[in-house]
Write a protein that holds these residues in place. Sequence first.
Motif, PDB file in Angstrom:
ATOM      1  N   ARG A   1       0.854  -1.204   0.000  1.00 41.69           N
ATOM      2  CA  ARG A   1       0.000   0.000   0.000  1.00 41.69           C
ATOM      3  C   ARG A   1       0.889   1.253   0.000  1.00 41.69           C
ATOM      4  NH1 ARG A   1      -4.918  -1.582   2.435  1.00 41.69           N
ATOM      5  NH2 ARG A   1      -5.326  -3.771   1.902  1.00 41.69           N
ATOM      6  N   TYR A   2       1.632   1.468  -1.073  1.00 42.50           N
ATOM      7  CA  TYR A   2       2.576   2.575  -1.096  1.00 42.50           C
ATOM      8  C   TYR A   2       1.862   3.927  -1.180  1.00 42.50           C
ATOM      9  CZ  TYR A   2       1.838   2.575  -6.167  1.00 42.50           C
ATOM     10  OH  TYR A   2       1.284   2.629  -7.412  1.00 42.50           O
ATOM     11  N   MET A   3       0.698   3.997  -1.830  1.00 40.84           N
ATOM     12  CA  MET A   3      -0.037   5.258  -1.901  1.00 40.84           C
ATOM     13  C   MET A   3      -0.551   5.668  -0.525  1.00 40.84           C
ATOM     14  SD  MET A   3       0.186   6.378  -4.933  1.00 40.84           S
ATOM     15  CE  MET A   3      -1.016   7.696  -4.850  1.00 40.84           C
TER      16      MET A   3
ATOM     17  N   ILE B   1      20.853  -0.247  -2.586  1.00 38.57           N
ATOM     18  CA  ILE B   1      21.554  -1.243  -3.416  1.00 38.57           C
ATOM     19  C   ILE B   1      20.641  -2.426  -3.704  1.00 38.57           C
ATOM     20  CG2 ILE B   1      23.436  -2.917  -3.387  1.00 38.57           C
ATOM     21  CD1 ILE B   1      25.068  -0.831  -1.807  1.00 38.57           C
ATOM     22  N   ASN B   2      19.929  -2.869  -2.677  1.00 36.62           N
ATOM     23  CA  ASN B   2      19.010  -3.990  -2.875  1.00 36.62           C
ATOM     24  C   ASN B   2      17.899  -3.618  -3.854  1.00 36.62           C
ATOM     25  OD1 ASN B   2      17.957  -6.667  -2.157  1.00 36.62           O
ATOM     26  ND2 ASN B   2      16.287  -5.534  -1.203  1.00 36.62           N
ATOM     27  N   GLY B   3      17.449  -2.347  -3.789  1.00 35.57           N
ATOM     28  CA  GLY B   3      16.424  -1.902  -4.718  1.00 35.57           C
ATOM     29  C   GLY B   3      16.905  -1.923  -6.155  1.00 35.57           C
TER      30      GLY B   3
ATOM     31  N   MET C   1       8.204  -2.140  -6.203  1.00 39.91           N
ATOM     32  CA  MET C   1       8.799  -1.876  -7.526  1.00 39.91           C
ATOM     33  C   MET C   1       8.487  -0.456  -8.000  1.00 39.91           C
ATOM     34  SD  MET C   1      10.355  -4.710  -7.956  1.00 39.91           S
ATOM     35  CE  MET C   1      10.936  -4.651  -9.642  1.00 39.91           C
ATOM     36  N   ARG C   2       8.566   0.538  -7.087  1.00 37.83           N
ATOM     37  CA  ARG C   2       8.355   1.951  -7.420  1.00 37.83           C
ATOM     38  C   ARG C   2       9.710   2.660  -7.342  1.00 37.83           C
ATOM     39  NH1 ARG C   2       3.820   1.693  -9.876  1.00 37.83           N
ATOM     40  NH2 ARG C   2       3.787   3.992  -9.772  1.00 37.83           N
ATOM     41  N   LEU C   3      10.489   2.505  -8.386  1.00 33.28           N
ATOM     42  CA  LEU C   3      11.851   3.034  -8.385  1.00 33.28           C
ATOM     43  C   LEU C   3      11.864   4.552  -8.322  1.00 33.28           C
ATOM     44  CD1 LEU C   3      14.902   2.672  -8.677  1.00 33.28           C
ATOM     45  CD2 LEU C   3      14.594   2.587 -11.156  1.00 33.28           C
ATOM     46  N   ASN C   4      11.095   5.211  -9.153  1.00 36.04           N
ATOM     47  CA  ASN C   4      11.105   6.678  -9.190  1.00 36.04           C
ATOM     48  C   ASN C   4      10.667   7.276  -7.857  1.00 36.04           C
ATOM     49  OD1 ASN C   4      11.958   6.664 -11.873  1.00 36.04           O
ATOM     50  ND2 ASN C   4       9.846   6.588 -12.650  1.00 36.04           N
ATOM     51  N   THR C   5       9.647   6.669  -7.254  1.00 39.99           N
ATOM     52  CA  THR C   5       9.185   7.171  -5.952  1.00 39.99           C
ATOM     53  C   THR C   5      10.274   7.023  -4.908  1.00 39.99           C
ATOM     54  OG1 THR C   5       6.942   6.459  -6.546  1.00 39.99           O
ATOM     55  CG2 THR C   5       7.353   7.013  -4.243  1.00 39.99           C
TER      56      THR C   5
ATOM     57  N   MET D   1      10.566   3.706   4.306  1.00 35.63           N
ATOM     58  CA  MET D   1       9.865   4.127   3.097  1.00 35.63           C
ATOM     59  C   MET D   1      10.584   3.632   1.844  1.00 35.63           C
ATOM     60  SD  MET D   1       7.228   5.711   4.250  1.00 35.63           S
ATOM     61  CE  MET D   1       6.556   6.626   2.875  1.00 35.63           C
ATOM     62  N   LEU D   2      11.895   3.754   1.825  1.00 38.69           N
ATOM     63  CA  LEU D   2      12.659   3.270   0.671  1.00 38.69           C
ATOM     64  C   LEU D   2      12.485   1.766   0.488  1.00 38.69           C
ATOM     65  CD1 LEU D   2      15.969   5.313   1.179  1.00 38.69           C
ATOM     66  CD2 LEU D   2      14.226   5.680  -0.572  1.00 38.69           C
ATOM     67  N   TRP D   3      12.553   1.040   1.592  1.00 36.92           N
ATOM     68  CA  TRP D   3      12.359  -0.424   1.528  1.00 36.92           C
ATOM     69  C   TRP D   3      10.992  -0.765   0.957  1.00 36.92           C
ATOM     70  CZ3 TRP D   3       8.570  -2.724   4.686  1.00 36.92           C
ATOM     71  CH2 TRP D   3       8.504  -4.104   4.605  1.00 36.92           C
ATOM     72  N   GLY D   4       9.960  -0.046   1.408  1.00 38.34           N
ATOM     73  CA  GLY D   4       8.609  -0.348   0.946  1.00 38.34           C
ATOM     74  C   GLY D   4       8.394  -0.016  -0.520  1.00 38.34           C
ATOM     75  N   PHE D   5       8.958   1.107  -0.966  1.00 35.47           N
ATOM     76  CA  PHE D   5       8.789   1.487  -2.371  1.00 35.47           C
ATOM     77  C   PHE D   5       9.503   0.510  -3.304  1.00 35.47           C
ATOM     78  CE2 PHE D   5       8.221   5.981  -0.652  1.00 35.47           C
ATOM     79  CZ  PHE D   5       6.839   5.883  -0.689  1.00 35.47           C
ATOM     80  N   PHE D   6      10.685   0.090  -2.918  1.00 35.91           N
ATOM     81  CA  PHE D   6      11.377  -0.905  -3.749  1.00 35.91           C
ATOM     82  C   PHE D   6      10.647  -2.245  -3.713  1.00 35.91           C
ATOM     83  CE2 PHE D   6      15.299   1.783  -3.352  1.00 35.91           C
ATOM     84  CZ  PHE D   6      15.485   1.967  -4.714  1.00 35.91           C
TER      85      PHE D   6
END
Length: 765
Positions: free
Chosen positions: A245-247, A307-309, A279-283, A271-276
Amino acid sequence: MACIFKSKHHRWTSRVYLIVPRTASSYSLNLTHFFSSTQYSISSNDQTPISTATPSINTDSADADTKLDASKPDAVQAEEKQSQRIPRGKRPNPEKLEDTICRMMANRAWTTRLQNSIRALVPEFDNSLVYNVIHGAQNSEHALQFYRWTERAGLVRHDRETHMKMIEILGGASKLNHARCILLDMPKKGVEWDEDMFVVLIESYGKAGIVQEAVKIFQKMKELGVERTAKSYDTLFKVILRRGRYMMAKRYFNAMLNGGIEPTRHTYNIMLWGFFLSMRLNTALRFYEDMQSRGISPDVVTYDTMINGYCRFKNMDEAEKLFVEMKGKNIAPTVISYTTMIKGYVAVEKFDGALRMFEEMKSFGIKPNSTTYSTLLPGLCDGGKMSEAHMVLQEMTDRFIAPKDNSIFMKLLNCQCKLGDLDAAYGVLKAMIRLRIPTEAGHYGVLIEHFCKANVYDKAVKLLDKLVEKEIILRPQSTLEMESSAYNSIIEYLCSHGRTGKAEVFFRQLMKKGIQDEAAFNNLIRGHSKEGNPDSAHEILKIMTRRGVPRDADAYKLLIKSYLSKGEPADAKIALDGMIEDGHLPDSSVFRSVMESLFEDGRVQTASRVMRSMIEKGVKENMDLIAKILEALLIRGHVEEALGRTELLMQNGCMPNFDSLLSVLSEKGKTIAALKLLDFCLERDCTIDFPSYDKVLDALLAAGKTLNAYAILCKIMEKGRMSDCKIGHELIKNLNQEGNSKQADILSRIIEGRETTLANKKMKE
């Protein structure tokens, strides 16, 4: 927060006491005083003698049995002192009261009787005792029962730590409604809320996958006036981002900023972990830039996450840049950092890069962990770098590090076997044993199959022995079953080399796992049959019949042959019947061997039944043996059976030699059998030579069966099969002599009419 996980000491008095005399001495208890056999004890410091004289006794507080009677002799007093000494050895620690209560709850049902027993055991309840019992309870149900009972019975008033512990236990057991009720009822009991309690409940809902309830609890905090800091926001972000639920996470992040709460480095890492993860790279990149714009410098966790992303997107160039940047900022990469890079290189099939990272981390003194090995080894197998994989496996074994994913061993086994390096493959199995990783039937199966293909059967058999002896196949937790190509190879070898018994023991374990392999069953039948154990083979055959497993014709043939070689034709006949019932058509040699054995064993009627089966199946060979069986049936008096078999033969286009049969029966005096056979032939207009008629009639006359001879002669003459009437005149004479003049007169007229007809015919000619 950490303090709530520690066991708290409660206030109670131990019921276990040392059995020592009560004295009024002012000096502390010296154990050497009780174990010394000398009059003086020498101090290690000043070497000053210490008097061991008996101190004065307080008669008001001392027990009667510990008083020393001065009137008793010295020897008696010394003996009494000796009996009062403390036994040698370390005393066992008494069981803690909370452990006793937990054991009682685990072994008995929660009843009023148990509650009374606990109440009688505890002199005084306090929060420390309740906390420790809840912490040590065997399961959440026991903890909740004890918690509710102590509260309702008025034994204790739960404090903040007890509530917190109960919420943690119930949340971990997914009993979230109970945990929620306990949390929301706290103000009624005079206990105030704090953020940590709500954080625990939110996290519990998240682990259970109930995101909406976690959000409701978070919103409830504001309604109840509980302050929400970055800590509760971080917990909420982790819960909702785990479910993609990134939004929603972005909305709550903006709400956090609007509420004046500054995000921390930990917040951005989540937040970075969740976006990756979504699969929301730009976000993720925008949040990474926002983090730096706020003056929050990335740490090793941030770099590892980024790096993991990038590795998820298989963008190893950017991942490599971040890795170099991290080292340039003097942020030391951890084992997680290197493992993430190795995972990325393996994902893009750059196995040299993965090996480079592996060697680099070791050169910096960073020891690979189980995740590192589990990541690198499958990649080396996929890349065909089996020598490197072998070295990595050896290193992992020497360090006694077991990987988290045991499937890599199956991959290693398959790859080594495909390359033909069976010794290295066997080393993989040894490594599993050394690392105490449960070996399964599938691991042994790979090795056994390839050892058999390489004709290294001795090693395959040794592996099979270990497999059977340890009953590895029957382990209920096994997930890797042995392939049919593996067990069929070794079973076929054993059965063809006189070791069918070993093969059967092995296969019976497979049968317990539900395996019903047709090839294996038939190989067992062949093996037992070749080794002269037809009964064992027949037992396997019965198992196949019960389970509906198809049987091979060759297996039946070998079983029949084995029974015949042991002189058991009846059992061979049973096997032959089973072969026919299964839809197999035995060839003429199989029928002949069974019929001959039965015939030689004197089982003529059984041989006759085999003959019937053979004829019904359209097998028309073995007519010489058929004639012998028919002859034996007729001679033994089984005339109807013989005639039935003869009828069957004629229907299938096989004509017996009736002249030979009639001749043999006449010569051996079997007149009734000959008469019935001749009558059978006349009714069916079978071709019979004239001498055969004469032999039968002569035999009947010789046996004094004149009327029978008269009856059959009449039929013969009706069919026009009589060449001359010499035998007829002789029969008329015998009829008259026996008083059968009527029959003689009839026969005479028949003969005269026949002779007149023959004479007229000759005149016309």
